[in-house]
Design an enzyme around this catalytic site. Sequence first.
Site, PDB file in Angstrom:
ATOM      1  N   GLU A 154       0.813  -1.221   0.000  1.00  0.00           N
ATOM      2  CA  GLU A 154       0.000   0.000   0.000  1.00  0.00           C
ATOM      3  C   GLU A 154       0.846   1.271   0.000  1.00  0.00           C
ATOM      4  O   GLU A 154       1.709   1.459   0.854  1.00  0.00           O
ATOM      5  CB  GLU A 154      -0.924   0.015   1.217  1.00  0.00           C
ATOM      6  CG  GLU A 154      -1.831   1.235   1.255  1.00  0.00           C
ATOM      7  CD  GLU A 154      -2.878   1.179   2.346  1.00  0.00           C
ATOM      8  OE1 GLU A 154      -3.681   2.118   2.443  1.00  0.00           O
ATOM      9  OE2 GLU A 154      -2.892   0.193   3.115  1.00  0.00           O
ATOM     10  N   LYS A 170      -8.630  -0.656   0.903  1.00  0.00           N
ATOM     11  CA  LYS A 170      -9.707  -1.127   1.777  1.00  0.00           C
ATOM     12  C   LYS A 170     -10.488  -2.164   1.004  1.00  0.00           C
ATOM     13  O   LYS A 170     -10.960  -1.897  -0.102  1.00  0.00           O
ATOM     14  CB  LYS A 170     -10.636   0.021   2.214  1.00  0.00           C
ATOM     15  CG  LYS A 170     -10.159   0.740   3.457  1.00  0.00           C
ATOM     16  CD  LYS A 170     -10.157  -0.173   4.650  1.00  0.00           C
ATOM     17  CE  LYS A 170      -9.326   0.396   5.780  1.00  0.00           C
ATOM     18  NZ  LYS A 170      -8.970  -0.640   6.761  1.00  0.00           N
TER      19      LYS A 170
END
Length: 356
Positions: A154, A170
């Site tokens: 990420e 997410k």
Amino acid sequence: MRDLPPVARFGGLIATDLRDVTSDPAALDSSGWWAVVAGFEGEVVCARFADVRPATPADAPDPARWSGPATGAWHSSLDRDAYTAGVRRVRAHIAAGDVYQVNLCRVLSARLPDPDRSDVDALTALLAHGNPAPYAGTIRLPAHGVEVATASPELYLRRTGRTVDSGPIKGTGRTAADLSDKDRAENVMIVDLVRNDLGRVCATGTVTVPALCAVEEHPGLVHLVSTVRGDLADAHEKTAWADLLTATFPPGSVTGAPKESALRIIGELERAPRGPYCGGIGWVDADRGTGELAVGIRTFWIDRTDPGGPALRFGAGAGIIWDSDPVREWAETELKAHRLLAVASGRHGTSGGEQS
């Protein structure tokens, strides 16, 4: 292993010849190439290296310098019952209107079986084979208590001149078919939060979302990933990194929304500090006005101050919203941890299968 020299590795580069270490992020807007660890609780270590070059095969660490814990040696700061109870408490806060989402995490710890074979750089090499990741890297500063190996998928912040990108994750599943409306709702909530954070330092009207809820494949799982982009306002160009960290830290994807309320609830429910986990880990080239910090997920760190002896730590968490099922959220943390712990134990082969 304290006699090992300082080193950092990111993006195919190896950095040696440590010159400066500071806790002041303003240094990232000065000069030189810096390795950065910003811990979730706010501690920052910036290390300037003088020799930064493409790594060659001769620079590869010796895998024999790593002996990891057995897969059954790990202990969690929140066990299954405590974690699922925490999910229910978050849902109660959501019902009360206190918050929309909270990222609830747990820290796993295990004693290192052979402290003389605990080179975090060698662990990074194992991760590169067993769990390759786009923002993988290592920072080894033994004299400063920093020994971190990350296999992060990420992007927290990438800066290229005035342009800043963030890539919040997410939504997690074993396959794309596992991703649900709940996962997409989580992602959209955090995209809004990241847009607001970047809007504090970016010029009005420049914050955009080039990609929303794209599916990315990673070893053993898939994620929903969005991209948020903006251009720094003129007033922030000379203090770009310091201002970016002030405006956006901790990363929105590992806190929740609203961030202030989520942080308060995290403080109530979690039983161990996150440290480098969920912070920012990466590099900054102050001379070129570039840099890349990952969100410190899928990250190991060594704690040599533990009273029981040197310990290896690793974090796992999940985003909790009203639709969250406590058992499924626990299972998500197990999914995120399983492969990485196997790699650290030496029980995960480079072909992707676990060794017997």
